[in-house]
Design an enzyme around this catalytic site. Sequence first.
Site, PDB file in Angstrom:
ATOM      1  CB  SER A 121      -1.152   0.957   2.108  1.00 25.41           C
ATOM      2  OG  SER A 121      -1.415   1.869   1.100  1.00 25.41           O
ATOM      3  CG  HIS A 142      -2.198  -2.925  -1.273  1.00 30.30           C
ATOM      4  ND1 HIS A 142      -0.936  -3.257  -0.830  1.00 30.30           N
ATOM      5  CD2 HIS A 142      -2.192  -1.568  -1.407  1.00 30.30           C
ATOM      6  CE1 HIS A 142      -0.217  -2.157  -0.711  1.00 30.30           C
ATOM      7  NE2 HIS A 142      -0.955  -1.125  -1.056  1.00 30.30           N
ATOM      8  CD  GLU A 154       0.515  -6.939  -1.138  1.00 29.69           C
ATOM      9  OE1 GLU A 154       1.549  -7.498  -0.750  1.00 29.69           O
ATOM     10  OE2 GLU A 154       0.093  -5.882  -0.619  1.00 29.69           O
ATOM     11  CG  ASN A 193       3.477  -1.634   2.135  1.00 28.11           C
ATOM     12  OD1 ASN A 193       4.347  -1.261   1.362  1.00 28.11           O
ATOM     13  ND2 ASN A 193       2.247  -1.148   2.095  1.00 28.11           N
TER      14      ASN A 193
HETATM   15  N1  NAD Z   1      -1.020   6.888  -2.802  1.00 28.32           N
HETATM   16  C1  NAD Z   1      -0.382   5.708  -2.841  1.00 28.32           C
HETATM   17  O1  NAD Z   1       0.802   5.601  -3.238  1.00 28.32           O
HETATM   18  C2  NAD Z   1      -1.100   4.446  -2.413  1.00 28.32           C
HETATM   19  C3  NAD Z   1      -0.626   3.204  -2.860  1.00 28.32           C
HETATM   20  C4  NAD Z   1      -1.347   2.042  -2.538  1.00 28.32           C
HETATM   21  C5  NAD Z   1      -2.486   2.135  -1.752  1.00 28.32           C
HETATM   22  N2  NAD Z   1      -2.898   3.353  -1.305  1.00 28.32           N
HETATM   23  C6  NAD Z   1      -4.125   3.398  -0.500  1.00 28.32           C
HETATM   24  O2  NAD Z   1      -5.187   3.851  -1.331  1.00 28.32           O
HETATM   25  C7  NAD Z   1      -6.124   4.603  -0.541  1.00 28.32           C
HETATM   26  C8  NAD Z   1      -6.328   5.958  -1.182  1.00 28.32           C
HETATM   27  O3  NAD Z   1      -5.085   6.644  -1.174  1.00 28.32           O
HETATM   28  P1  NAD Z   1      -4.839   7.914  -2.112  1.00 28.32           P
HETATM   29  O4  NAD Z   1      -3.389   8.203  -2.019  1.00 28.32           O
HETATM   30  O5  NAD Z   1      -5.473   7.692  -3.435  1.00 28.32           O
HETATM   31  O6  NAD Z   1      -5.666   9.017  -1.308  1.00 28.32           O
HETATM   32  P2  NAD Z   1      -6.061  10.492  -1.755  1.00 28.32           P
HETATM   33  O7  NAD Z   1      -6.022  11.328  -0.541  1.00 28.32           O
HETATM   34  O8  NAD Z   1      -5.301  10.899  -2.975  1.00 28.32           O
HETATM   35  O9  NAD Z   1      -7.597  10.334  -2.218  1.00 28.32           O
HETATM   36  C9  NAD Z   1      -8.631  10.011  -1.331  1.00 28.32           C
HETATM   37  C10 NAD Z   1      -9.929  10.522  -1.950  1.00 28.32           C
HETATM   38  O10 NAD Z   1     -11.034  10.060  -1.156  1.00 28.32           O
HETATM   39  C11 NAD Z   1     -12.029  11.061  -1.213  1.00 28.32           C
HETATM   40  N3  NAD Z   1     -12.983  10.854  -0.126  1.00 28.32           N
HETATM   41  C12 NAD Z   1     -12.789  11.052   1.193  1.00 28.32           C
HETATM   42  N4  NAD Z   1     -13.905  10.721   1.883  1.00 28.32           N
HETATM   43  C13 NAD Z   1     -14.809  10.299   0.975  1.00 28.32           C
HETATM   44  C14 NAD Z   1     -16.155   9.845   1.059  1.00 28.32           C
HETATM   45  N5  NAD Z   1     -16.774   9.756   2.233  1.00 28.32           N
HETATM   46  N6  NAD Z   1     -16.780   9.488  -0.075  1.00 28.32           N
HETATM   47  C15 NAD Z   1     -16.167   9.588  -1.271  1.00 28.32           C
HETATM   48  N7  NAD Z   1     -14.891  10.027  -1.413  1.00 28.32           N
HETATM   49  C16 NAD Z   1     -14.219  10.383  -0.302  1.00 28.32           C
HETATM   50  C17 NAD Z   1     -11.254  12.376  -1.121  1.00 28.32           C
HETATM   51  O11 NAD Z   1     -12.028  13.461  -1.605  1.00 28.32           O
HETATM   52  C18 NAD Z   1     -10.038  12.060  -2.001  1.00 28.32           C
HETATM   53  O12 NAD Z   1     -10.261  12.448  -3.346  1.00 28.32           O
HETATM   54  C19 NAD Z   1      -5.576   4.649   0.884  1.00 28.32           C
HETATM   55  O13 NAD Z   1      -6.180   3.662   1.646  1.00 28.32           O
HETATM   56  C20 NAD Z   1      -4.082   4.344   0.676  1.00 28.32           C
HETATM   57  O14 NAD Z   1      -3.517   3.687   1.799  1.00 28.32           O
HETATM   58  C21 NAD Z   1      -2.252   4.518  -1.619  1.00 28.32           C
END
Ligand code: NAD
Length: 286
Positions: A121, A142, A154, A193
């Site tokens: 993000s 993104h 994005e 953002n």
């Molecule tokens: N949640 C949101 O609303 C949102 C929105 C836009 C962008 N994002 C971005 O998306 C990304 C993911 O966010 P999320 O909310 O899905 O996170 P999350 O915590 O739900 O999921 C992250 C996943 O990554 C896995 N993981 C960690 N280390 C790993 C590795 N070495 N190899 C493989 N898998 C691994 C974990 O087991 C977990 O399932 C972040 O960068 C976040 O900033 C999140």
Amino acid sequence: MAPFEKLAVVGAGTMGSQIALQTAYSGLYEIVLIDSSPEQLVKAREQNEKLVWRGVEKGRLTADRAQTALDRIQPATDLEALSGAGMVIEAVFEDLGAKQGVWRQLNLHAPPEAVLASNSSTIAISRLAEQTDRPEQCCNMHFFHPVTVMELCEVVRGPRTADQTVDTAVEFVRSIGRVPVVMNKEIHGFIVNRILFAAAEEALHLLEEGYASAEDIDVAVKKGLNWPMGPFELLDFSGLDIFYGAREDRRKLEGGPGAPTVLKEMVERGELGRKTGRGFHDYARG
Ligand SMILES: NC(=O)c1ccc[n+]([C@@H]2O[C@H](COP(=O)([O-])OP(=O)(O)OC[C@H]3O[C@@H](n4cnc5c(N)ncnc54)[C@H](O)[C@@H]3O)[C@@H](O)[C@H]2O)c1
């Protein structure tokens, strides 16, 4: 129409599982969804099943299409599964050190011609691309939560990103029915953002200085600017801790004042928004 045949998504959490599902709906790609946790892969499958069958109930897709989409997503725990991927989208949790470690591994295991993208993000792509020997093939992509509803993606160019990489990312986003915008230069927080931050900062200032209540600021923004949610409702929705963390990261990079006291105190009290039942609004009462 499809710029490559196989997509790999690394990280099967909230975002990764839905990026895989949205891609599966297109019917154009082979998809592998990779997570280091096998339990998380099961959870991702269950969450996607819930989403698609709800879509079937509401008449948005046929049962046949739902099942085909689910079956297109192959789970894996090993980065060997990156073999043959034309693009890898990294969606592990928002921690720079953890992401950099993953990116070093992606560089080792992804096919040499693959585009490497991050769904972060806020983290600009150069900080991840520098972990690879192919920074020209790296960009931010993104997507927004929930990916199956929010159309925007994005696409952000780093200082060394090649035109071909941006073109592939844009073409891919369009091919799965989402809307790409391209940022020509990277900046913390990208477009949405940063604009959201600016609105949130002003809303917090008006609240803290006693100009108006959170309720009235939200009503003013919804009725006066036609936003579907007010700034405090949005903060409650995304989580005050998430906003606070991203604000601190940005302050370290760009300077600027510390967090407004009202925000800091609420985070310290654990009033984080919808997920804790209380934020600027009270959700426990419904
Ligand atoms: N949640 C949101 O609303 C949102 C929105 C836009 C962008 N994002 C971005 O998306 C990304 C993911 O966010 P999320 O909310 O899905 O996170 P999350 O915590 O739900 O999921 C992250 C996943 O990554 C896995 N993981 C960690 N280390 C790993 C590795 N070495 N190899 C493989 N898998 C691994 C974990 O087991 C977990 O399932 C972040 O960068 C976040 O900033 C999140």
